[in-house]
Motif scaffolding. Sequence first.
Motif: not given
Length: 505
Positions: A306, A317, A334, A339-340, A358-359, A361
């Motif tokens: 990251i 990412n 994504l 990731e979002y 990881t949300s 990004i």
Amino acid sequence: MTAPLSVLTRLPGWAALLLCALAGALIPFSFAPFNLWPLGMAGLLAFVLLLHGRSGRSAWARAWAFGVGLYGVGVSWIYISIHTYGNASAPLAATMMGLFILFVAFVFSLPFYVYGRWFSRHRLGPLLAFPSLYLLGEWLRGWLLTGFPWLYLGYGHIDTWLAGWAPVLGVLGVSTVVLLTVGALGHGLLTASPRHWKPWLPLLVAAALWPTGLALQHAEWTEPVGKPISVGMVQPNIPQELKWDPSFVQPTLERLDTLSEGLWENDWLIWPEAAIPKVYHQMLPYLNKLNDRAEETNTGLITGIIFDDAQKRAYYNSIVGLGPALGIYHKRRLVPFGEYVPLEAQLRGLIDFFDLPTSIINQGPWDQRGLQVGSVGISALICYEVVYPDLVAHSARENQVLLTISNDAWFADSIGPLQHMQMARMRALETRRPMIRATNNGVSAFVDHHGHIEKRAEQFVQTNLEGVIQPRRGNTPFMVWGSWPVVVFCGLLLILLCLWRRRSV
């Protein structure tokens, strides 16, 4: 029409919807790990027959039922990521998965309202309109709302004669041949009789596309360039629940170092997606140590991490190159929620699934070139990106090797990672490039430029894998034109059929 077909096309509404759902549920069995492609074609044929003569609303309802069967079986693995790793209760996870399936089935069904409204009663509807609208639906699902290009029919034929069409027309082109074949068969069944054999002629034409695909498999399209490259990759098998646990950072790094120890004599060394479990600038001392080792052994180390951009206050990412490997790549496509978070202001904090680690990004810029090791350009792809055919084809034009890194631990031992691997194989076949696929827990593999797996690691084990790849240059027809020839062809078929209808009215 024969008596059995007449019964099939005149089923009561509830029975027809159930049969459509069962037909849709057959399609995923044509994909990995089952690879029973005749079942997929049987499901499609039943769908064609069940749409015959239906009105717009009736055809749409039957298509929605078909889509529920298709996605209910084909993407059932989503439940695991929501329940097991998103900490949603079983009822809530099942509800969320069900809503997702209903939504994508709704998107799937939209073209078939058009089919029922204008084409289902036309004698050429199954032959021309059904394949065109189904294919245009696949294309639509590849970009609408960022796209969900999963379960394309062509993937089920990567090991059949039709694979030869992939470098020419891409996976959507393979889907088109499948659809034309099924449509021609449906046309023959619905219109042929002992006195009228001509309706079977289109099936003969469609059937000729299969041996043509076999012949096309012998066309190389690209050529070797440079010397073979020795590659080692690491599959650390970090449990997803420990992936971002601060107390497990040091054990993760030690595992990566240990598994890499015997691989430094290779030209390249690959670590998977987000292998280093802290952001780039926090790990600079460790990265500098790795860079020194890579320079010392003349090994290009490529790893997922990251990347934190302090100026933009953004996280990406990413893939970074160390030692002889140069460049950094930020992921462009994504994964929603992973990731979002769509509708972030409304959804953040409701349940753990909307607050995955990881949300946060950001999307990487579109004008990225990839990575470079010496004279070899690498088309870099992270996880979900490999399922976008045109994205990969465009990226491969200036590069000689495909590299995808992933972490499919989100989906445990479901069929999801095996479907993902199959799609990666198709990208190698479409571009006639070798592919390296390095993952956290499998499937890690070396794929040749024909889409065949040369070596693979066992899933769910800590291991490493070594192989040799041969870079290739040159563009396949699909790399030049993308999916547009197939989309335009299907659009023209619909226009011609519309003109034919108007003249016959």
